[in-house]
Write a protein that holds these residues in place. Structure first.
Motif, mmCIF file in Angstrom:
data_model
loop_
_atom_site.group_PDB
_atom_site.id
_atom_site.type_symbol
_atom_site.label_atom_id
_atom_site.label_comp_id
_atom_site.label_asym_id
_atom_site.label_seq_id
_atom_site.Cartn_x
_atom_site.Cartn_y
_atom_site.Cartn_z
ATOM 1 N N VAL A 52 16.466 -8.447 2.368
ATOM 2 C CA VAL A 52 16.909 -7.161 1.843
ATOM 3 C C VAL A 52 17.982 -6.592 2.767
ATOM 4 O O VAL A 52 18.078 -6.961 3.936
ATOM 5 N N TYR A 86 23.236 0.116 7.514
ATOM 6 C CA TYR A 86 23.777 1.417 7.131
ATOM 7 C C TYR A 86 25.264 1.294 6.805
ATOM 8 O O TYR A 86 25.964 0.476 7.415
ATOM 9 N N GLY A 99 20.503 3.060 -0.705
ATOM 10 C CA GLY A 99 19.987 4.361 -0.285
ATOM 11 C C GLY A 99 20.048 4.633 1.212
ATOM 12 O O GLY A 99 19.506 5.624 1.682
ATOM 13 N N TRP A 100 20.672 3.753 1.965
ATOM 14 C CA TRP A 100 20.879 4.036 3.393
ATOM 15 C C TRP A 100 21.968 5.079 3.507
ATOM 16 O O TRP A 100 22.991 4.994 2.823
ATOM 17 N N TYR A 159 -3.298 -4.746 -4.437
ATOM 18 C CA TYR A 159 -2.206 -4.723 -5.406
ATOM 19 C C TYR A 159 -2.167 -3.368 -6.105
ATOM 20 O O TYR A 159 -3.189 -2.900 -6.615
ATOM 21 N N SER A 219 -0.431 -1.291 -9.170
ATOM 22 C CA SER A 219 0.396 -1.484 -10.352
ATOM 23 C C SER A 219 1.443 -0.390 -10.465
ATOM 24 O O SER A 219 2.412 -0.528 -11.186
ATOM 25 N N PRO A 244 14.773 6.895 -1.709
ATOM 26 C CA PRO A 244 16.111 7.410 -1.396
ATOM 27 C C PRO A 244 17.138 6.736 -2.314
ATOM 28 O O PRO A 244 17.301 5.523 -2.262
ATOM 29 N N LEU A 266 2.552 -5.163 -3.502
ATOM 30 C CA LEU A 266 1.543 -6.107 -3.006
ATOM 31 C C LEU A 266 1.424 -5.917 -1.507
ATOM 32 O O LEU A 266 2.434 -5.822 -0.803
ATOM 33 N N TYR A 325 -1.013 -7.191 1.952
ATOM 34 C CA TYR A 325 -2.148 -7.914 2.503
ATOM 35 C C TYR A 325 -2.068 -7.885 4.016
ATOM 36 O O TYR A 325 -1.037 -7.533 4.598
ATOM 37 N N TYR A 383 1.308 -6.803 5.781
ATOM 38 C CA TYR A 383 2.510 -7.133 5.035
ATOM 39 C C TYR A 383 2.505 -6.310 3.760
ATOM 40 O O TYR A 383 1.480 -6.215 3.082
ATOM 41 N N ARG A 389 5.070 -5.287 0.247
ATOM 42 C CA ARG A 389 6.308 -5.618 -0.446
ATOM 43 C C ARG A 389 6.309 -4.954 -1.814
ATOM 44 O O ARG A 389 5.317 -4.992 -2.539
ATOM 45 N N LYS A 395 13.705 -0.529 -5.148
ATOM 46 C CA LYS A 395 13.534 -1.073 -3.810
ATOM 47 C C LYS A 395 12.743 -2.381 -3.852
ATOM 48 O O LYS A 395 11.984 -2.686 -2.944
ATOM 49 N N GLY A 401 11.625 -5.908 -3.262
ATOM 50 C CA GLY A 401 11.869 -6.757 -2.097
ATOM 51 C C GLY A 401 11.721 -6.019 -0.776
ATOM 52 O O GLY A 401 11.525 -6.637 0.260
ATOM 53 N N PHE A 402 11.786 -4.675 -0.821
ATOM 54 C CA PHE A 402 11.612 -3.901 0.402
ATOM 55 C C PHE A 402 10.127 -3.694 0.689
ATOM 56 O O PHE A 402 9.282 -3.834 -0.191
ATOM 57 N N ASN A 450 11.225 -5.067 11.875
ATOM 58 C CA ASN A 450 12.554 -5.203 11.279
ATOM 59 C C ASN A 450 12.497 -5.154 9.771
ATOM 60 O O ASN A 450 13.509 -5.193 9.095
ATOM 61 N N ILE A 480 12.118 -2.979 7.088
ATOM 62 C CA ILE A 480 12.165 -1.533 6.881
ATOM 63 C C ILE A 480 12.723 -1.189 5.504
ATOM 64 O O ILE A 480 13.225 -2.042 4.788
ATOM 65 N N VAL A 481 12.595 0.082 5.161
ATOM 66 C CA VAL A 481 13.065 0.578 3.869
ATOM 67 C C VAL A 481 13.774 1.908 4.161
ATOM 68 O O VAL A 481 13.372 2.614 5.083
ATOM 69 N N PRO A 482 14.839 2.264 3.418
ATOM 70 C CA PRO A 482 15.495 3.544 3.693
ATOM 71 C C PRO A 482 14.484 4.678 3.630
ATOM 72 O O PRO A 482 13.636 4.639 2.742
ATOM 73 N N GLU A 509 14.248 4.435 6.990
ATOM 74 C CA GLU A 509 13.664 4.069 8.283
ATOM 75 C C GLU A 509 14.670 3.396 9.207
ATOM 76 O O GLU A 509 15.748 2.996 8.785
#
Lengths: 156, 797
Positions: free
Chosen positions: A26, A30, A144-145, B609, B611, B618, B641, B643, B667, B669, B675, B677-678, B718, B720-722, B724
């Motif tokens: 992903v 930024y 969205g960054w 999980y 749904s 963001p 998901l 785990y 983990y 996802r 988003k 895959g984030f 590493n 992360i998602v916006p 972050e």
């Protein structure tokens, strides 16, 4: 049975470790605001005049695709500090705002390019309070960054 | 079909029972948790309770029997039982010896019982809290694998269980849901950690017991057990911390008669700005110089008052609890609102102990009654409670966005009141437990009514009312002495109503003209949900295994449904979505372990999980009218998901030495949505804690002495998602020592901790201040002293 299936899919996924195989990395980068080239505007401590225009010229770039940007100009008569630049431009004494210049504009970046040069200008009303202002640029990428750039300017 | 089989299994044992004269029964603790391995004896006949806490004592004939119930870590109980022509059933509740700090083991003996539960339950006692005392109760619990906090500053934090927090974790205090953590990430729980006698943590979903919100876990805080010996007793505790010059203490005293008791406690803490191992920090690229490494304006003050009184006899018990917890603390002045206006370094740095603006003030008042009545084979329990959460954020008016430059003189709201939430919550719970030969069936009802009003010159979430009711049934079925089956089903209904809100200032519209924007329309929603759970526990000691599957749900909260304002902490314009559906979660949770005299190993994997996980997304867009040019963060739902697993391993080496290893991995996802895959926000990175302890033999004047060292290694995050930021890896060392000194006959408990021994500069991924690159607290020396007094102490030693 539908619920059971819902639960089983991720279970099977986990057991077969099939989910982590096709993971595309992903985007965690930024976007970048570049105001450090010849002709870029405004510059830190730049001065503008009432009744005239502020020009905005900056280069935006991202590793994937840009989203949108927004410009916010507001007074700094109370000496708040969110400039991203180190130099504080020798602020004038604190004062109470009467009719401060306020500008909020947002701009989509059409076509989600990876780089873009924003060129635009804004009118400063002739009766706006002169003094210290902040010129704030917010830039997002498609994921969205968001990157912020705060510039201190003066209006005469 | 599945339900039919379960029903059949459940009905079966009612038939297969041979009629021999006997006494049978059930032994459990204050929370109805069955106690396995308790000794039940009369004369020289002795049996033990099984994994479900049940026992069976065959009799040769009728008569009167003096039964003794005992178990390590619990007070021994005697009961006289008369048996005529028919068999007799008894239910015995054993009280934990909470006030004892007997062993240096990380978890009390009581923890062993939880291994025999289908759910992942951990329990810590007051001794654990004293030894690991952090800035707040949740910070103290952070040593447990799978438990993290979302912290702000030195004294405020919220629980994060297996990466889920906020309204995905239920906090239950004295049997009643604590309702005060919905408003924001920047405030903690209003809990006085001195007043916690025991804390139980359910890792994983437990919606079938606690309803909506218990989708990630439960933190159950129990008061210390009522005194058991008549007379006056009590305890004085003092605490001091070096990093933020904290001084605090707590005085508790109790008086007990034959059937009644009363208990009072007052706690106080006062602390200054905390220090970080850095002289400059970067707040969104803006360099901020720190004066003497102190985080400007992070000082605070806390006060807690608790009064309890109760009546107890052999079948009926009723206790009233009244408590008031008040706290005031400052926000790091350079970070509040990201537009750090009004930072007056001269004023803020003049004294490290004062609380200036921006600050928050919270008051949590609670009055509860908790009663239980045992009649024959039935146990009735009820909780009736009222709580008021009153929270204010103080910050002098600054015009954000289109607000007028000067605060209008005709405003009735103080210019110093940025936000205010005032919530009244009424709760009523009722449970009835029926004991059968091999079953223990509990049916129950939970109801709650919330009324929330708002004030302040800034707006984020509208006022709302919410009524919720849930009906549940839980069956514990003992298939054999080693095998326990737990099944549960629950139905919930929630009615939510939010009120309209209109801006007090006008906004020039993009389309032209001016308007006082309507940020929230009045609207109502109804939610209902059916959840279930099934769990198995197999415990042929020393081996044990458990497995649990279930469905949980969570009703969206006011913020998720109706937020419509700028959160100047993040430069984000948060937009709720009134169409959100309740979150549905399916989880499988397992545990296997081994526990003998030398080894104690537990491995707990889980799979989860969602749904439709509710997520603040963001977006790439900015909003002009409502968002004043800020980035739009929109509440959306996506498939998720998750785990992970936790490992706990401890080994006794002899000579008082022991080593321990605690690890966790998670983990997460997102499988759909923008988003895809984030990961999810606030996902803790993998970490391992190594610990070594040396306990010393007790002497005449020194008892229970120990020294212990912890080293926590945390991997980089590493994933992360916006919005972050990537967090680098870290290694942090802690030292602890403690002992009980005997000054004549007066025991004095001493505990010393050196947290962050090497003054390491590190970051915690789940910290509220992570986004602005603020390192965690530097070295902190924590000293606590407690002295019990009164009659009960003699009995304990």
């Amino acid at each position: 049975m539908k619920k059971t299936t819902k639960l089983l899919i991720p279970l099977a996924c986990l057991i077969l470790a099939g989910c982590s195989k096709d993971e595309t990395p992903v985007d965690t980068t930024y976007p970048v605001i570049d105001l450090a080239y010849q002709g870029a505007s405004p510059q830190q401590c730049g001065t503008f005049t009432r009744g005239q225009k502020i020009s905005f010229k900056a280069r935006f770039s991202d590793n994937v695709a840009l989203g949108s940007y927004s410009i916010d100009v507001h007074h700094n008569f109370d000496h708040h500090s969110h400039s991203t630049e180190v130099n504080d431009c020798a602020l004038e004494p604190k004062k109470t705002a009467v009719k401060p210049y306020l500008l909020i504009r947002n701009f989509p970046i059409e076509g989600s390019p990876a780089s873009y040069e924003a060129v635009t200008e804004f009118d400063i009303p002739a009766d706006a309070d002169p003094g210290d202002y902040h010129f704030l640029v917010r830039l997002t990428d498609r994921e969205g960054w968001q990157t912020l750039k705060g510039i201190s300017i003066k209006i005469k | 079909m599945k339900y039919f089989v379960l029903l059949l299994l459940w009905l079966l044992p009612a038939y297969g029972f041979a009629q021999q004269l006997h006494i049978d029964g059930h032994v459990f603790d204050e929370d109805q948790v069955p106690l396995a391995g308790a000794d039940v004896s009369f004369g020289d006949q002795r049996v033990r309770t099984d994994a479900a806490g049940n026992f069976f004592l065959p009799l040769s004939g009728p008569g009167r029997f003096e039964l003794t119930f005992s178990k390590a870590g619990f007070r021994t109980q005697r009961r006289s039982v008369a048996v005529g022509q028919t068999s007799v059933q008894v239910r015995v509740r054993l009280l934990a010896l909470n006030r004892q700090l007997k062993d240096v083991k990380i978890l009390g003996t009581r923890d062993a019982q939880f291994r025999e539960q289908p759910m992942n339950l951990r329990s810590v006692d007051a001794g654990f809290i004293t030894r690991n005392l952090g800035g707040s109760l949740m910070k103290t619990l952070e040593r447990l694998p799978g438990v993290k906090t979302i912290g702000i500053g030195s004294g405020q934090s919220k629980p994060l269980i297996r990466g889920l927090g906020f309204n995905r974790v239920v906090v239950v205090e004295k049997g009643v849901k604590h309702e005060g953590q919905q408003w924001g990430a920047d405030h903690g729980l209003e809990i006085d950690q001195f007043a916690a006698g025991r804390v139980d943590i359910v890792k994983g979903a437990a919606s079938f017991l606690y309803g909506s919100d218990a989708i990630g876990g439960v933190v159950r805080i129990e008061p210390p057990a009522a005194p058991t010996v008549n007379g006056v007793s009590g305890e004085v505790t003092g605490i001091a911390k070096g990093n933020n010059n904290l001084i605090g203490g707590s005085v508790q005293t109790a008086v007990k008669g034959d059937k009644w008791f009363a208990d009072g406690r007052f706690s106080y803490q006062d602390y200054g700005d905390y220090k970080v191992p850095a002289s400059q920090v970067n707040v969104y690229n803006y360099p901020v110089d720190l004066y003497r490494n102190r985080l400007r304006n992070t000082a605070g003050e806390e006060r807690g008052l608790h009064l309890n009184a109760g009546y107890m006899d052999s079948t009926f018990r009723s206790t009233f609890f009244i408590s008031n917890v008040w706290s005031k603390s400052g926000f790091f002045a350079n970070a509040h609102g990201l537009e750090p206006r009004r930072v007056d370094a001269t004023l803020h740095d003049a004294r490290s102990g004062d609380i200036l603006m921006p600050s928050q003030q919270v008051n949590h008042f609670k009055i509860l009654n908790r009663s239980s009545w045992q009649t024959g084979k039935q146990l009735f329990e009820a909780e009736l409670g009222f709580q008021r959460n009153f929270r204010q954020e103080h910050s002098m008016y600054v015009n954000h966005g289109y607000m007028p430059p000067a605060y209008p003189a005709d405003m009735t709201i103080s210019p110093a009141l940025e936000r205010q939430f005032d919530k009244y919550v009424y709760s009523f719970n009722l449970r009835n437990t029926l004991a059968f030969e091999h079953h223990s069936l509990t049916v129950g009802l939970n109801t709650e009514n919330q009324r929330n009003s708002i004030s302040g010159w800034s707006f984020l979430v509208p006022a709302f009312r919410q009524f919720s009711a849930g009906l549940f049934a839980v069956d514990n079925y003992r298939l054999s002495s080693k095998l326990l089956l737990q099944t549960a089903i629950r139905y919930d209904h929630v009615n939510f109503r939010s009120f309209a809100y209109r801006d007090w200032f006008s906004t020039p519209l993009a389309a032209g003209g001016q308007e006082n924007l309507t940020r929230a329309e009045a609207f109502g929603r109804n939610f209902s949900s059916l959840t279930w759970s099934a769990g198995l526990n197999y415990s042929p000691m020393p081996f044990f295994a458990r497995f649990n599957i279930g469905k949980s749900f969570r009703v969206p909260i006011a913020k998720e449904l109706a937020a419509n304002g700028v959160n100047y902490h993040y430069f984000s314009y948060e937009r709720g979505n009134p169409e959100l559906a309740p979150e549905q979660s399916y989880q499988a949770d397992a545990g296997i372990g081994w526990k003998d005299d030398a080894w104690d190993i537990t491995l707990s994997p889980y799979l989860n999980y969602f749904s439709n996980y509710i997520y603040l997304n963001p977006t790439p867009f900015h909003d002009y009218d409502y968002g004043a040019g800020n980035q739009i963060f929109a509440y959306t739902q996506s498939r998720v998901l998750r785990y992970g697993l936790e490992l706990e391993l401890s080994r006794k080496l002899g000579g008082g030495r022991s080593v321990e290893l605690l690890g966790e991995y998670l983990y997460a996802r997102q499988l759909s949505g923008d988003k895809k895959g984030f990961t999810l926000p606030f996902s803790p990175p993998p970490s391992v804690l190594f610990s070594a302890t040396q306990a010393f033999r007790s002497g005449r004047w020194l008892q229970n002495a120990f020294v212990s060292a912890d080293y926590r290694l945390t991997a980089a995050q590493n994933n992360i998602v916006p919005p972050e930021r990537k967090t680098p890896s870290s290694g942090v060392a802690d030292l602890r020592a403690g002992a009980t000194l005997l000054a004549g006959r007066q025991p004095v408990n001493l505990n010393l901790q050196i947290r962050n021994l090497l003054n390491t500069k590190y970051f915690v991924h789940t910290s509220f201040y992570r986004l602005i690159d603020l390192p965690e607290m530097g070295r902190d020396i924590v000293l606590s002293i407690s002295m019990p007094f009164g009659h009960h102490q003699k009995k304990n030693n």
